[in-house]
Scaffold this active site. Structure first.
Site, PDB file in Angstrom:
ATOM      1  N   HIS A   1       6.574  -4.407   1.271  1.00  0.00           N
ATOM      2  CA  HIS A   1       5.697  -3.227   1.309  1.00  0.00           C
ATOM      3  C   HIS A   1       5.168  -3.050   2.726  1.00  0.00           C
ATOM      4  CE1 HIS A   1       2.823  -0.237  -0.083  1.00  0.00           C
ATOM      5  NE2 HIS A   1       1.957  -0.805   0.751  1.00  0.00           N
TER       6      HIS A   1
ATOM      7  N   ASP B   1      -5.470   2.530 -10.358  1.00  0.00           N
ATOM      8  CA  ASP B   1      -5.302   2.838  -8.932  1.00  0.00           C
ATOM      9  C   ASP B   1      -5.076   4.332  -8.711  1.00  0.00           C
ATOM     10  OD1 ASP B   1      -4.907   2.135  -6.083  1.00  0.00           O
ATOM     11  OD2 ASP B   1      -2.929   2.963  -6.487  1.00  0.00           O
TER      12      ASP B   1
ATOM     13  N   ARG C   1     -11.079   7.960  -3.929  1.00  0.00           N
ATOM     14  CA  ARG C   1     -11.356   7.434  -2.582  1.00  0.00           C
ATOM     15  C   ARG C   1     -10.951   8.434  -1.510  1.00  0.00           C
ATOM     16  NH1 ARG C   1      -7.782   2.571  -2.406  1.00  0.00           N
ATOM     17  NH2 ARG C   1      -8.503   2.378  -0.269  1.00  0.00           N
TER      18      ARG C   1
ATOM     19  N   SER D   1      -5.617  -1.975  -4.108  1.00  0.00           N
ATOM     20  CA  SER D   1      -4.769  -0.824  -4.417  1.00  0.00           C
ATOM     21  C   SER D   1      -3.286  -1.192  -4.229  1.00  0.00           C
ATOM     22  CB  SER D   1      -5.175   0.334  -3.492  1.00  0.00           C
ATOM     23  OG  SER D   1      -4.248   1.374  -3.537  1.00  0.00           O
TER      24      SER D   1
ATOM     25  N   LYS E   1      -0.347  -2.495  -7.486  1.00  0.00           N
ATOM     26  CA  LYS E   1       0.918  -1.790  -7.747  1.00  0.00           C
ATOM     27  C   LYS E   1       2.115  -2.721  -7.538  1.00  0.00           C
ATOM     28  CE  LYS E   1      -0.512   1.404  -5.011  1.00  0.00           C
ATOM     29  NZ  LYS E   1      -0.993   2.522  -4.237  1.00  0.00           N
TER      30      LYS E   1
END
Ligand code: URA
Length: 450
Positions: free
Chosen positions: A92, A171, A178, A193, A197
């Protein structure tokens, strides 16, 4: 911080808000209750907004961050691929400009025998998104239901989709809130967050590419390092193998920025060509993925194997297979003209002789958004054809009137605005600056390493 508190018999959101406002450490039960109540609609946005702001201002302990991640993760479905014998490893990135490594890594690492179940996002602000890039390939479906995602993964070893409504629904709601309450910029909230995921993907290992520099969300290396440490620790508390690389985003990665253009560059890399910085980062990240997945004993061995999988054509073949399985036109691999093409191009040229001394990377990303390659508002659609091809990188010598960048555009007004931003963003000096490393640091459980 005070001792962990017990949750009141009757949960009251206002108590949790006050406790955080006053700097107390929240208990797992308080965090669970708040996340659950918000996800099912029993607590209103205004109370959660107040709590989020208290978190931004007061921070969280590592224990609270892990509890929040866990609550968000279990707000929805956690995929279970344990019936597949291969290790499941993902990567990621915290987001950058020209960062197309995911499209290279999924097929490359799958070619080494590791499963890569990748759930990705769309462009955020000035940064590009993996889903937008994949959708530049005609027909490519990023909305596979979980059963088809599994089938693609079993057949090909990699599959790339967007977040489904079942995955980490907390999320989805929290992120949207947010975004409009000035509470995105908290490393604790970003960690929860992202990790909620990623951990929902049913992975064994995760390589995090935490960007730092003018094109990153974390401009300062110390902020990137804090986020990296939080994510590594949180993942490890949950029994996963996690490593974070702090990598450079002070100039765009590679030379192409824009969805279809980035697919072209991905194919170049998978053919064994392409820009050196992009190739180096892909091989290094792949090396880590192979090491976490147990295919290679060391990162260096994994990097070497990855280079072989590219030169043998096996990684490109996996990419072709993944595109076909997800409904895309795999002929784009041999024929770029099947990808969306902008109607026109124009060039930004150097005003003087010298060396590229720096690039305002965020502004170059914004120039791509202005062209239509990203979103100004959430509901906007993207133009897959537009973008920017850089002809120079930081440190390169330039001559007066030499092209610095080519803009691919469909709207002349937007092209003019983008051209002016790009020429302001590329600075030219008398000497080449000191070279910044591509990989700044590696953060693992065992501590900071280089
Ligand atoms: N990306 C995410 O998924 N979440 C954040 O909070 C920030 C970036």
């Amino acid at each position: 911080m005070t001792d962990r508190r017990t949750v009141p018999a009757k949960f009251r959101a206002v108590d949790v808000i006050r406790n955080k406002r006053d700097g107390q450490e929240l208990s797992r039960e308080e965090i669970d209750a708040l996340v659950h109540a918000y996800t099912v609609g029993e607590v209103p946005d205004y109370q959660v907004s107040a709590w989020l702001m208290a978190v931004v201002l007061r921070g969280m302990t590592r224990g609270e961050t892990a509890a929040l991640t866990d609550s968000m993760l279990h707000s929805g479905e956690v995929l279970d691929f344990s019936s597949m014998p291969q290790k499941k490893v993902d990567k990621h990135s915290t987001g950058g400009v020209g960062d197309k490594t995911s499209l290279v890594l999924a097929p490359l690492v799958a070619a080494a025998g590791i499963s890569v179940p990748m759930i990705s996002g769309r462009g955020l602000g000035h940064t590009g998104g993996t889903l937008d890039k994949l959708e530049a390939i005609p027909g490519f479906n990023v909305n596979l239901p979980v059963a088809e995602f599994r089938r693609a993964l079993e057949t090909c070893g990699c599959a790339m989709i967007g977040q489904t409504p079942e995955i980490a629904p907390a999320d989805r709601k929290l992120y949207a809130l947010r975004d409009v309450t000035g509470t995105v910029e908290s490393p604790y909230l970003i960690c929860a967050s992202i990790m909620s995921k990623k951990l929902a993907e049913g992975i064994d290992g995760l390589v995090l590419d935490v960007k730092t520099g003018s094109g990153a969300f974390m401009k300062k290396e110390k902020d990137a390092a804090l986020l990296a440490e939080l994510m590594v620790e949180t993942g490890e508390r949950m029994g996963k193998q996690v490593v974070a690389l702090i990598t450079d985003m002070d100039q765009p990665l590679g030379k192409m920025i824009g969805n279809a253009l980035e697919v072209v560059e991905v194919i170049e890399i998978l053919r064994g060509h392409g820009p050196e910085d992009l190739r180096e980062l892909c091989l290094h990240l792949a090396g880590w993925m192979l090491q976490l997945g147990g295919v290679s004993k060391s990162v260096a061995e994994g990097t070497q194997l990855s280079a072989q999988l590219i030169s043998s054509g096996r990684a490109l073949e996996k990419f072709r297979q993944m595109i076909e399985l997800q409904g895309g036109d795999a002929k784009v691999i041999n024929d770029n003209s099947r990808l969306p093409q902008a109607k026109r191009t124009t060039q930004v040229v150097s005003p003087t002789d010298g060396f590229i001394s720096c690039m305002q990377c965020e502004q170059i990303g914004t120039a791509c958004v202005i062209l239509g390659g990203g979103r100004e508002r959430k509901e906007d659609s993207v133009d897959p054809a537009v973008g920017i091809v850089l002809h120079k990188k930081v440190g390169d010598r330039v001559s007066i009137h030499e092209p610095l960048a080519t803009i691919h555009y469909n709207s002349p007004e937007r092209a003019q605005e983008a051209a002016s931003l790009i020429s302001k963003s590329i600075q030219i000096g008398d000497a080449a600056p000191a070279k910044r490393p591509l990989i700044h640091r590696v953060i693992q459980k065992s501590g900071d390493q280089l």
